[in-house]
Design a protein around this motif. Structure first.
Motif, PDB file in Angstrom:
ATOM      1  N   GLY A 153      16.880  14.430 -18.236  1.00  0.00           N
ATOM      2  CA  GLY A 153      16.500  13.028 -18.189  1.00  0.00           C
ATOM      3  C   GLY A 153      17.656  12.138 -17.784  1.00  0.00           C
ATOM      4  N   ASP A 154      17.341  10.866 -17.607  1.00  0.00           N
ATOM      5  CA  ASP A 154      18.336   9.898 -17.149  1.00  0.00           C
ATOM      6  C   ASP A 154      19.351   9.534 -18.234  1.00  0.00           C
ATOM      7  OD1 ASP A 154      17.200   9.685 -14.594  1.00  0.00           O
ATOM      8  OD2 ASP A 154      15.746   8.208 -15.309  1.00  0.00           O
ATOM      9  N   LEU A 155      18.897   9.424 -19.473  1.00  0.00           N
ATOM     10  CA  LEU A 155      19.771   8.947 -20.543  1.00  0.00           C
ATOM     11  C   LEU A 155      21.024   9.804 -20.721  1.00  0.00           C
ATOM     12  CD1 LEU A 155      20.288   6.852 -22.771  1.00  0.00           C
ATOM     13  CD2 LEU A 155      18.957   8.309 -24.305  1.00  0.00           C
ATOM     14  N   PRO A 156      20.925  11.122 -20.862  1.00  0.00           N
ATOM     15  CA  PRO A 156      22.158  11.905 -21.027  1.00  0.00           C
ATOM     16  C   PRO A 156      23.114  11.760 -19.848  1.00  0.00           C
ATOM     17  CG  PRO A 156      20.250  13.248 -21.572  1.00  0.00           C
ATOM     18  CD  PRO A 156      19.737  11.970 -20.977  1.00  0.00           C
ATOM     19  N   LYS A 157      22.583  11.676 -18.637  1.00  0.00           N
ATOM     20  CA  LYS A 157      23.444  11.546 -17.458  1.00  0.00           C
ATOM     21  C   LYS A 157      24.169  10.200 -17.468  1.00  0.00           C
ATOM     22  CE  LYS A 157      23.508  11.850 -12.479  1.00  0.00           C
ATOM     23  NZ  LYS A 157      22.830  12.201 -11.269  1.00  0.00           N
ATOM     24  N   ILE A 158      23.451   9.133 -17.800  1.00  0.00           N
ATOM     25  CA  ILE A 158      24.064   7.803 -17.865  1.00  0.00           C
ATOM     26  C   ILE A 158      25.150   7.782 -18.936  1.00  0.00           C
ATOM     27  CG2 ILE A 158      23.648   5.386 -18.501  1.00  0.00           C
ATOM     28  CD1 ILE A 158      20.833   5.754 -17.198  1.00  0.00           C
ATOM     29  N   LEU A 159      24.839   8.326 -20.102  1.00  0.00           N
ATOM     30  CA  LEU A 159      25.809   8.336 -21.196  1.00  0.00           C
ATOM     31  C   LEU A 159      27.031   9.185 -20.848  1.00  0.00           C
ATOM     32  CD1 LEU A 159      23.370   8.573 -24.235  1.00  0.00           C
ATOM     33  CD2 LEU A 159      24.641   6.559 -23.450  1.00  0.00           C
ATOM     34  N   GLU A 160      26.812  10.313 -20.160  1.00  0.00           N
ATOM     35  CA  GLU A 160      27.938  11.149 -19.743  1.00  0.00           C
ATOM     36  C   GLU A 160      28.832  10.402 -18.752  1.00  0.00           C
ATOM     37  OE1 GLU A 160      28.997  15.367 -17.517  1.00  0.00           O
ATOM     38  OE2 GLU A 160      26.931  14.669 -17.505  1.00  0.00           O
ATOM     39  N   GLN A 161      28.220   9.728 -17.777  1.00  0.00           N
ATOM     40  CA  GLN A 161      29.009   8.967 -16.799  1.00  0.00           C
ATOM     41  C   GLN A 161      29.775   7.832 -17.483  1.00  0.00           C
ATOM     42  OE1 GLN A 161      25.901   7.961 -13.974  1.00  0.00           O
ATOM     43  NE2 GLN A 161      26.715   9.428 -12.499  1.00  0.00           N
ATOM     44  N   GLU A 162      29.134   7.182 -18.440  1.00  0.00           N
ATOM     45  CA  GLU A 162      29.805   6.110 -19.187  1.00  0.00           C
ATOM     46  C   GLU A 162      31.029   6.643 -19.922  1.00  0.00           C
ATOM     47  OE1 GLU A 162      28.362   2.802 -21.742  1.00  0.00           O
ATOM     48  OE2 GLU A 162      26.426   3.667 -21.203  1.00  0.00           O
ATOM     49  N   LEU A 163      30.839   7.764 -20.611  1.00  0.00           N
ATOM     50  CA  LEU A 163      31.944   8.340 -21.368  1.00  0.00           C
ATOM     51  C   LEU A 163      33.056   8.801 -20.426  1.00  0.00           C
ATOM     52  CD1 LEU A 163      33.106   9.034 -24.100  1.00  0.00           C
ATOM     53  CD2 LEU A 163      31.767  11.154 -24.084  1.00  0.00           C
ATOM     54  N   ARG A 164      32.690   9.421 -19.312  1.00  0.00           N
ATOM     55  CA  ARG A 164      33.708   9.842 -18.338  1.00  0.00           C
ATOM     56  C   ARG A 164      34.446   8.618 -17.757  1.00  0.00           C
ATOM     57  NH1 ARG A 164      33.827  15.094 -17.395  1.00  0.00           N
ATOM     58  NH2 ARG A 164      31.970  16.352 -17.790  1.00  0.00           N
ATOM     59  N   GLY A 165      33.719   7.524 -17.530  1.00  0.00           N
ATOM     60  CA  GLY A 165      34.347   6.299 -17.048  1.00  0.00           C
ATOM     61  C   GLY A 165      35.311   5.723 -18.066  1.00  0.00           C
ATOM     62  N   ALA A 166      34.925   5.733 -19.332  1.00  0.00           N
ATOM     63  CA  ALA A 166      35.803   5.234 -20.393  1.00  0.00           C
ATOM     64  C   ALA A 166      37.050   6.102 -20.507  1.00  0.00           C
ATOM     65  CB  ALA A 166      35.052   5.190 -21.729  1.00  0.00           C
ATOM     66  N   ILE A 167      36.878   7.408 -20.350  1.00  0.00           N
ATOM     67  CA  ILE A 167      38.023   8.325 -20.401  1.00  0.00           C
ATOM     68  C   ILE A 167      38.971   8.025 -19.247  1.00  0.00           C
ATOM     69  CG2 ILE A 167      38.736  10.735 -20.139  1.00  0.00           C
ATOM     70  CD1 ILE A 167      36.014  11.440 -21.558  1.00  0.00           C
ATOM     71  N   ALA A 168      38.422   7.915 -18.047  1.00  0.00           N
ATOM     72  CA  ALA A 168      39.251   7.638 -16.869  1.00  0.00           C
ATOM     73  C   ALA A 168      40.021   6.336 -17.045  1.00  0.00           C
ATOM     74  CB  ALA A 168      38.384   7.591 -15.608  1.00  0.00           C
ATOM     75  N   SER A 169      39.356   5.316 -17.555  1.00  0.00           N
ATOM     76  CA  SER A 169      40.026   4.029 -17.775  1.00  0.00           C
ATOM     77  C   SER A 169      41.146   4.160 -18.801  1.00  0.00           C
ATOM     78  CB  SER A 169      39.010   2.982 -18.228  1.00  0.00           C
ATOM     79  OG  SER A 169      39.644   1.742 -18.443  1.00  0.00           O
TER      80      SER A 169
ATOM     81  N   GLY B  29      44.244   5.264 -17.353  1.00  0.00           N
ATOM     82  CA  GLY B  29      44.787   4.419 -16.293  1.00  0.00           C
ATOM     83  C   GLY B  29      44.204   4.716 -14.918  1.00  0.00           C
ATOM     84  N   LYS B  30      43.185   5.546 -14.853  1.00  0.00           N
ATOM     85  CA  LYS B  30      42.535   5.888 -13.584  1.00  0.00           C
ATOM     86  C   LYS B  30      41.369   4.920 -13.352  1.00  0.00           C
ATOM     87  CE  LYS B  30      43.674  10.758 -14.229  1.00  0.00           C
ATOM     88  NZ  LYS B  30      43.117  12.097 -14.509  1.00  0.00           N
ATOM     89  N   HIS B  31      41.719   3.654 -13.145  1.00  0.00           N
ATOM     90  CA  HIS B  31      40.710   2.604 -13.084  1.00  0.00           C
ATOM     91  C   HIS B  31      39.777   2.741 -11.881  1.00  0.00           C
ATOM     92  CE1 HIS B  31      42.457   0.792 -16.546  1.00  0.00           C
ATOM     93  NE2 HIS B  31      43.632   0.665 -15.954  1.00  0.00           N
ATOM     94  N   ALA B  32      40.268   3.186 -10.743  1.00  0.00           N
ATOM     95  CA  ALA B  32      39.409   3.349  -9.568  1.00  0.00           C
ATOM     96  C   ALA B  32      38.332   4.398  -9.841  1.00  0.00           C
ATOM     97  CB  ALA B  32      40.237   3.738  -8.342  1.00  0.00           C
ATOM     98  N   ASP B  33      38.709   5.506 -10.489  1.00  0.00           N
ATOM     99  CA  ASP B  33      37.728   6.536 -10.844  1.00  0.00           C
ATOM    100  C   ASP B  33      36.712   5.988 -11.848  1.00  0.00           C
ATOM    101  OD1 ASP B  33      39.137   8.299  -9.225  1.00  0.00           O
ATOM    102  OD2 ASP B  33      40.124   9.319 -10.897  1.00  0.00           O
ATOM    103  N   ALA B  34      37.227   5.247 -12.833  1.00  0.00           N
ATOM    104  CA  ALA B  34      36.341   4.668 -13.847  1.00  0.00           C
ATOM    105  C   ALA B  34      35.351   3.706 -13.207  1.00  0.00           C
ATOM    106  CB  ALA B  34      37.168   3.945 -14.911  1.00  0.00           C
ATOM    107  N   ILE B  35      35.827   2.874 -12.313  1.00  0.00           N
ATOM    108  CA  ILE B  35      34.959   1.898 -11.653  1.00  0.00           C
ATOM    109  C   ILE B  35      33.877   2.605 -10.844  1.00  0.00           C
ATOM    110  CG2 ILE B  35      34.936   0.155  -9.811  1.00  0.00           C
ATOM    111  CD1 ILE B  35      37.697  -0.781 -10.994  1.00  0.00           C
ATOM    112  N   ALA B  36      34.245   3.655 -10.116  1.00  0.00           N
ATOM    113  CA  ALA B  36      33.259   4.399  -9.318  1.00  0.00           C
ATOM    114  C   ALA B  36      32.190   5.029 -10.215  1.00  0.00           C
ATOM    115  CB  ALA B  36      33.963   5.471  -8.483  1.00  0.00           C
ATOM    116  N   LEU B  37      32.605   5.649 -11.314  1.00  0.00           N
ATOM    117  CA  LEU B  37      31.645   6.264 -12.233  1.00  0.00           C
ATOM    118  C   LEU B  37      30.731   5.219 -12.870  1.00  0.00           C
ATOM    119  CD1 LEU B  37      33.892   8.873 -14.062  1.00  0.00           C
ATOM    120  CD2 LEU B  37      31.752   9.379 -12.881  1.00  0.00           C
TER     121      LEU B  37
END
Length: 168
Positions: free
Chosen positions: A80-96, A99-107
């Motif tokens: 489903g969509d929810l786990p994928k969205i939550l995974e991308q959010e968490l990966r974005g927070a990790i990247a940020s 200090g990998k802000h460009a990766d976080a922004i893309a995710l």
């Protein structure tokens, strides 16, 4: 606790706990302290539980628990969509946080688009940390305040009056 609650009531309690911890940034509150995850616990956890556990673990610097949460959210059984969205959010927070802000922004752009496509229901968002709000916070951390304002406005359009978006 969830013991003794009817099974149908557990998702509502999980969502209330998620909003309480994340909206209040209560990383060390007893409500944020779940049992440590292991491979078996990941399989029993809901996507919302995994996200909150991972987000709190990230704020506390517990890389092992973040890894378990990501593994659960990325599990092919978590459909489903929810786990994928939550995974991308968490990966974005990790990247940020690294200090990998460009990766976080893309995710987070991808995650925000997917979240925006979800049907909106009355009440709190189904996602404990709205992606556009997290996106705004990452943009601020990346030194892009003008873009962050746009993200926070987008968050407020979907969830009017949300305190964390107003603060942003």
């Amino acid at each position: 606790t969830e013991k003794g609650l009817p099974r149908a009531s557990r998702p509502a309690l999980q969502m209330m706990r998620a909003h309480y911890v994340i909206d209040g940034e209560r990383w060390n509150d007893p409500a944020a302290k779940g049992d440590p995850l292991d491979a078996a616990a990941v399989l029993r956890s809901t996507p919302v539980e995994l996200f909150v556990h991972g987000f709190v673990a990230l704020k506390r610097g517990d890389k092992e628990q973040v890894g378990y949460a990501l593994a659960g959210l990325g599990n092919p059984r978590a459909q489903g969509d929810l786990p994928k969205i939550l995974e991308q959010e968490l990966r974005g927070a990790i990247a940020s946080s690294q200090g990998k802000h460009a990766d976080a922004i893309a995710l987070l752009k991808l995650s925000a688009e997917a979240e925006d496509a979800l049907p909106f229901e009355f009440g709190p968002p189904a996602i404990p940390k709205p992606t556009t709000e997290l996106f705004g916070e990452v943009l601020l951390a990346a030194g892009k305040p003008a873009e962050a304002v746009g993200a926070f406005k987008r968050s407020l359009a979907r969830t009017p009056g949300r305190s964390r978006s107003l603060i942003g």
